[in-house]
Design a protein around this motif. Structure first.
Motif, PDB file in Angstrom:
ATOM      1  N   LEU A  15      10.370  -3.848 -71.576  1.00  0.00           N
ATOM      2  CA  LEU A  15      10.429  -5.173 -70.961  1.00  0.00           C
ATOM      3  C   LEU A  15      11.874  -5.592 -70.743  1.00  0.00           C
ATOM      4  N   GLU A  16      12.706  -5.310 -71.723  1.00  0.00           N
ATOM      5  CA  GLU A  16      14.118  -5.696 -71.655  1.00  0.00           C
ATOM      6  C   GLU A  16      14.804  -5.092 -70.428  1.00  0.00           C
ATOM      7  N   SER A  17      14.467  -3.848 -70.121  1.00  0.00           N
ATOM      8  CA  SER A  17      15.074  -3.188 -68.961  1.00  0.00           C
ATOM      9  C   SER A  17      14.449  -3.633 -67.644  1.00  0.00           C
ATOM     10  N   ALA A  18      13.158  -3.939 -67.651  1.00  0.00           N
ATOM     11  CA  ALA A  18      12.455  -4.265 -66.414  1.00  0.00           C
ATOM     12  C   ALA A  18      12.606  -5.726 -65.996  1.00  0.00           C
ATOM     13  N   LEU A  19      12.700  -6.630 -66.957  1.00  0.00           N
ATOM     14  CA  LEU A  19      12.743  -8.056 -66.644  1.00  0.00           C
ATOM     15  C   LEU A  19      13.836  -8.478 -65.665  1.00  0.00           C
ATOM     16  N   PRO A  20      15.074  -7.985 -65.800  1.00  0.00           N
ATOM     17  CA  PRO A  20      16.123  -8.448 -64.884  1.00  0.00           C
ATOM     18  C   PRO A  20      15.788  -8.264 -63.402  1.00  0.00           C
ATOM     19  N   LEU A  21      15.128  -7.179 -63.038  1.00  0.00           N
ATOM     20  CA  LEU A  21      14.772  -6.966 -61.637  1.00  0.00           C
ATOM     21  C   LEU A  21      13.864  -8.079 -61.131  1.00  0.00           C
ATOM     22  N   TYR A  22      12.812  -8.355 -61.858  1.00  0.00           N
ATOM     23  CA  TYR A  22      11.823  -9.329 -61.409  1.00  0.00           C
ATOM     24  C   TYR A  22      12.339 -10.768 -61.536  1.00  0.00           C
ATOM     25  N   ALA A  37      -1.882  -7.481 -79.731  1.00  0.00           N
ATOM     26  CA  ALA A  37      -2.030  -6.423 -80.730  1.00  0.00           C
ATOM     27  C   ALA A  37      -3.263  -5.561 -80.484  1.00  0.00           C
ATOM     28  N   GLU A  38      -4.352  -6.168 -80.082  1.00  0.00           N
ATOM     29  CA  GLU A  38      -5.599  -5.442 -79.845  1.00  0.00           C
ATOM     30  C   GLU A  38      -5.430  -4.343 -78.799  1.00  0.00           C
ATOM     31  N   GLN A  39      -4.561  -4.593 -77.818  1.00  0.00           N
ATOM     32  CA  GLN A  39      -4.343  -3.614 -76.755  1.00  0.00           C
ATOM     33  C   GLN A  39      -3.054  -2.820 -76.930  1.00  0.00           C
ATOM     34  N   LYS A  40      -2.329  -3.100 -78.016  1.00  0.00           N
ATOM     35  CA  LYS A  40      -1.105  -2.375 -78.360  1.00  0.00           C
ATOM     36  C   LYS A  40      -0.051  -2.459 -77.255  1.00  0.00           C
ATOM     37  N   VAL A  41       0.161  -3.698 -76.768  1.00  0.00           N
ATOM     38  CA  VAL A  41       1.168  -3.930 -75.739  1.00  0.00           C
ATOM     39  C   VAL A  41       1.904  -5.241 -75.988  1.00  0.00           C
ATOM     40  N   ARG A  42       3.116  -5.299 -75.450  1.00  0.00           N
ATOM     41  CA  ARG A  42       3.851  -6.551 -75.285  1.00  0.00           C
ATOM     42  C   ARG A  42       3.826  -6.813 -73.791  1.00  0.00           C
TER      43      ARG A  42
END
Length: 132
Positions: A15-22, A37-42
């Motif tokens: 997320l840290e790397s992708a956020l600046p573009l968007y 947590a249930e889906q193992k994602v942020r």
């Protein structure tokens, strides 16, 4: 049945790397991050018009998103449609013979109720239905 496109899910390694573009380059309004947590994602949500982009970063190597990234690399993961009554929609789809991943709703980000339809039933597109 479907009200609108709620969001487009994009699998990313970070997320840290992708956020600046968007957020910074494309000027989308950043709405925050959340761990599901249930889906193992942020996830990070960014508003674009009346829809959103959902960036998905796996939190575990056995996460479905981690497996997607390993197989496909970063990119579009799913398309999510908003519905009013998810239970009724799932029952209707099942009655029509549509292959479901989730026969019953589960918890999604931002307190939504979600369910996925199998890509083999939707022209190869992983489809999420969400009730806000």
């Amino acid at each position: 049945m479907t009200k609108k496109i709620n969001h487009i899910g994009i699998a990313v390694k970070s997320l840290e790397s992708a956020l600046p573009l968007y957020r910074d380059v494309m000027g989308m309004a950043f709405e925050g991050t959340e761990e599901v947590a249930e889906q193992k994602v942020r996830v990070a949500f960014l508003a674009v018009g009346e829809s959103r982009i959902e960036l998905l970063e796996p939190t575990s190597e056995d996460s479905p998103v981690a497996k997607f990234l390993e197989k496909n690399g970063e990119g579009v993961h799913h398309l999510a449609y908003q519905v009013d009554n998810l239970d009724a929609v799932l029952a209707d789809l099942a009655a029509q013979g549509v292959r479901l991943i989730d026969e019953k709703p589960r918890r999604g980000a931002h307190g939504t109720r979600i369910a996925f339809l199998h890509p083999k039933a939707t022209g190869g597109v992983l489809t999420e239905l969400c009730e806000v």
